[in-house]
Design an enzyme around this catalytic site. Structure first.
Site, PDB file in Angstrom:
ATOM      1  N   ARG A  15      -1.300  22.628  -0.305  1.00 59.25           N
ATOM      2  CA  ARG A  15       0.107  22.319  -0.015  1.00 59.25           C
ATOM      3  C   ARG A  15       0.613  21.203  -0.948  1.00 59.25           C
ATOM      4  O   ARG A  15       1.439  21.430  -1.817  1.00 59.25           O
ATOM      5  CB  ARG A  15       0.266  21.909   1.469  1.00 59.25           C
ATOM      6  CG  ARG A  15       1.702  21.872   1.977  1.00 59.25           C
ATOM      7  CD  ARG A  15       2.461  20.636   1.607  1.00 59.25           C
ATOM      8  NE  ARG A  15       1.746  19.424   2.036  1.00 59.25           N
ATOM      9  CZ  ARG A  15       2.063  18.199   1.643  1.00 59.25           C
ATOM     10  NH1 ARG A  15       3.073  18.007   0.828  1.00 59.25           N
ATOM     11  NH2 ARG A  15       1.360  17.150   2.035  1.00 59.25           N
ATOM     12  N   ASP A  16       0.054  20.013  -0.806  1.00 56.18           N
ATOM     13  CA  ASP A  16       0.519  18.866  -1.600  1.00 56.18           C
ATOM     14  C   ASP A  16       0.313  19.138  -3.093  1.00 56.18           C
ATOM     15  O   ASP A  16       1.167  18.823  -3.926  1.00 56.18           O
ATOM     16  CB  ASP A  16      -0.253  17.609  -1.170  1.00 56.18           C
ATOM     17  CG  ASP A  16       0.543  16.327  -1.381  1.00 56.18           C
ATOM     18  OD1 ASP A  16       1.431  16.301  -2.239  1.00 56.18           O
ATOM     19  OD2 ASP A  16       0.254  15.332  -0.686  1.00 56.18           O
ATOM     20  N   HIS A 212      -3.626   9.464   4.455  1.00 53.85           N
ATOM     21  CA  HIS A 212      -3.264  10.318   3.315  1.00 53.85           C
ATOM     22  C   HIS A 212      -2.996   9.398   2.125  1.00 53.85           C
ATOM     23  O   HIS A 212      -1.991   8.709   2.077  1.00 53.85           O
ATOM     24  CB  HIS A 212      -2.009  11.114   3.703  1.00 53.85           C
ATOM     25  CG  HIS A 212      -1.459  12.020   2.652  1.00 53.85           C
ATOM     26  ND1 HIS A 212      -1.610  13.390   2.700  1.00 53.85           N
ATOM     27  CD2 HIS A 212      -0.745  11.772   1.526  1.00 53.85           C
ATOM     28  CE1 HIS A 212      -1.007  13.936   1.653  1.00 53.85           C
ATOM     29  NE2 HIS A 212      -0.468  12.975   0.926  1.00 53.85           N
ATOM     30  N   HIS A 214      -2.789   8.695  -2.089  1.00 51.87           N
ATOM     31  CA  HIS A 214      -2.665   9.192  -3.459  1.00 51.87           C
ATOM     32  C   HIS A 214      -3.379   8.210  -4.385  1.00 51.87           C
ATOM     33  O   HIS A 214      -3.484   7.027  -4.082  1.00 51.87           O
ATOM     34  CB  HIS A 214      -1.185   9.336  -3.839  1.00 51.87           C
ATOM     35  CG  HIS A 214      -0.551  10.568  -3.282  1.00 51.87           C
ATOM     36  ND1 HIS A 214       0.006  11.552  -4.072  1.00 51.87           N
ATOM     37  CD2 HIS A 214      -0.402  11.003  -2.009  1.00 51.87           C
ATOM     38  CE1 HIS A 214       0.479  12.530  -3.310  1.00 51.87           C
ATOM     39  NE2 HIS A 214       0.244  12.214  -2.049  1.00 51.87           N
ATOM     40  N   CYS A 245       2.515  13.006  -9.163  1.00 52.64           N
ATOM     41  CA  CYS A 245       3.491  12.173  -8.486  1.00 52.64           C
ATOM     42  C   CYS A 245       4.818  12.352  -9.199  1.00 52.64           C
ATOM     43  O   CYS A 245       4.913  12.071 -10.392  1.00 52.64           O
ATOM     44  CB  CYS A 245       3.046  10.708  -8.525  1.00 52.64           C
ATOM     45  SG  CYS A 245       4.232   9.601  -7.759  1.00 52.64           S
ATOM     46  N   ASN A 254      -3.200  13.434  -5.047  1.00 51.03           N
ATOM     47  CA  ASN A 254      -4.005  13.002  -3.906  1.00 51.03           C
ATOM     48  C   ASN A 254      -5.387  12.566  -4.385  1.00 51.03           C
ATOM     49  O   ASN A 254      -5.847  12.958  -5.459  1.00 51.03           O
ATOM     50  CB  ASN A 254      -4.221  14.171  -2.939  1.00 51.03           C
ATOM     51  CG  ASN A 254      -2.946  14.582  -2.251  1.00 51.03           C
ATOM     52  OD1 ASN A 254      -2.412  15.650  -2.527  1.00 51.03           O
ATOM     53  ND2 ASN A 254      -2.450  13.746  -1.366  1.00 51.03           N
TER      54      ASN A 254
END
Ligand SMILES: [Zn+2]
Length: 313
Positions: A15-16, A212, A214, A245, A254
């Site tokens: 997803r991310d 979560h 990054h 990002c 991530n």
């Protein structure tokens, strides 16, 4: 969480990662990745987001990916939703865990979803009410996610008191768990340790909380270590650190799943995840990229001599 795991690994690259790159994976390509990673022992995967396909064509097939993923034995299938409509679609598809994310930063929430934080909390309440009104969804877990909890590209510093207030607001509206995200990679380990300690003091030790991170500024795993010290046992990560990002072109996304698993297993914490299997999943994923950068150091260096994974001991 599987009974004998110390730490829960929640893969979010599907997803991310995918929403942050140009390449659109086929449904079959995503499933090949998801099946291999689940077979490696990853217990939970966020397979997509129920957003309008026009906004994120990379995730347009999320409902179908969910339907195929829930057939994988033992896998907890998660997906993000931006609103009640997305939550209805997610539950209809059979998602085990619905993630609803709002920004702690008022300015970021407005820019992202054109809502005030209060309006997002109101929407969260409707999603819980919808779940509770449908007995067939009684086992669906609803996660309240707080983005930009450690800093924001628009407003800079984000007060810890705002995180506490929204956490209490989410729990008061029926959140089963909380997620705390360093969406833009601003966090440092001291800040992480302090915030999670205060959060446990505020909401109590029994609330499941996931982190979560990054790796935008290279502090991702240091932040994991600090979160572990504060008691966090659930982490989001992305295979090969896929993604990036939007605010820092070229920066990594991530934290890297395989590097995270290596660190935890080396620390004696059982994840239930097989590192060789993760590298096979990584290869399956990488084959489908069109030149997008991948990250991670475990893939290059392998295990140290004499290494025994906690899961294998
Ligand atoms: Zn993220």
């Amino acid at each position: 969480m599987r009974d004998n795991n110390d730490v829960l690994i929640h893969e979010v690259g599907t997803r991310d990662g995918l929403q942050s790159i140009q390449t659109i994976f086929s449904t079959e390509g995503k499933m090949e990745w998801i099946r291999r990673e689940a077979a490696a022992g990853v217990p939970q995967i966020q397979v997509g987001s129920f957003v309008p396909p026009k906004l994120l064509p990379q995730l347009a097939d999320t409902a179908e990916v969910v339907r195929q993923s829930i057939a994988i034995p033992g896998l907890t299938v998660a997906a993000l939703v931006p609103n009640l409509r997305g939550a209805e679609n997610a539950m209809a598809a059979g998602v085990h865990q619905v993630g609803v994310v709002m920004s702690v930063s008022e300015a970021h929430n407005q820019a992202n979803v054109r809502r005030s934080v209060q309006e997002s909390l109101d929407e969260f309440e409707k999603i819980v009410a919808y779940r509770d009104a449908h007995p067939e969804y009684k086992d669906t877990v609803i996660s309240g996610g707080m983005a930009t909890a450690f800093g924001c590209t628009i407003s800079g510093t984000v007060p810890v008191s705002d995180v506490m207030r929204i956490a209490e607001g989410l729990l008061a509206r029926g959140a089963d768990r909380l997620g705390v995200a360093d969406t833009v990679g601003y966090a440092n380990p001291r800040q992480v340790r302090d915030l999670f300690r205060e959060l446990y003091e505020t909401v109590g030790k029994d609330v499941p909380i996931g982190a979560h991170f990054h790796d935008t500024r290279g502090l991702g795993l240091a932040n994991v270590s600090a979160a572990l010290d504060a008691g966090i046992r659930e982490f989001d990560s992305s295979l090969a650190g896929l993604g990036g990002c939007p605010y820092a072109p070229g920066a990594s996304g991530n934290i890297v799943t395989e590097d995270l698993v290596f660190m935890l297993e080396a620390m004696g914490l059982v994840t239930g995840v097989d590192l060789d299997g993760l590298l096979e999943a990584r290869a399956i994923m990488e084959r489908q990229l069109n030149g997008e950068p991948v990250h991670g150091t475990y893939v290059m260096a392998g295990v140290p001599k004499g290494f025994v994974a906690a899961s294998a001991a």
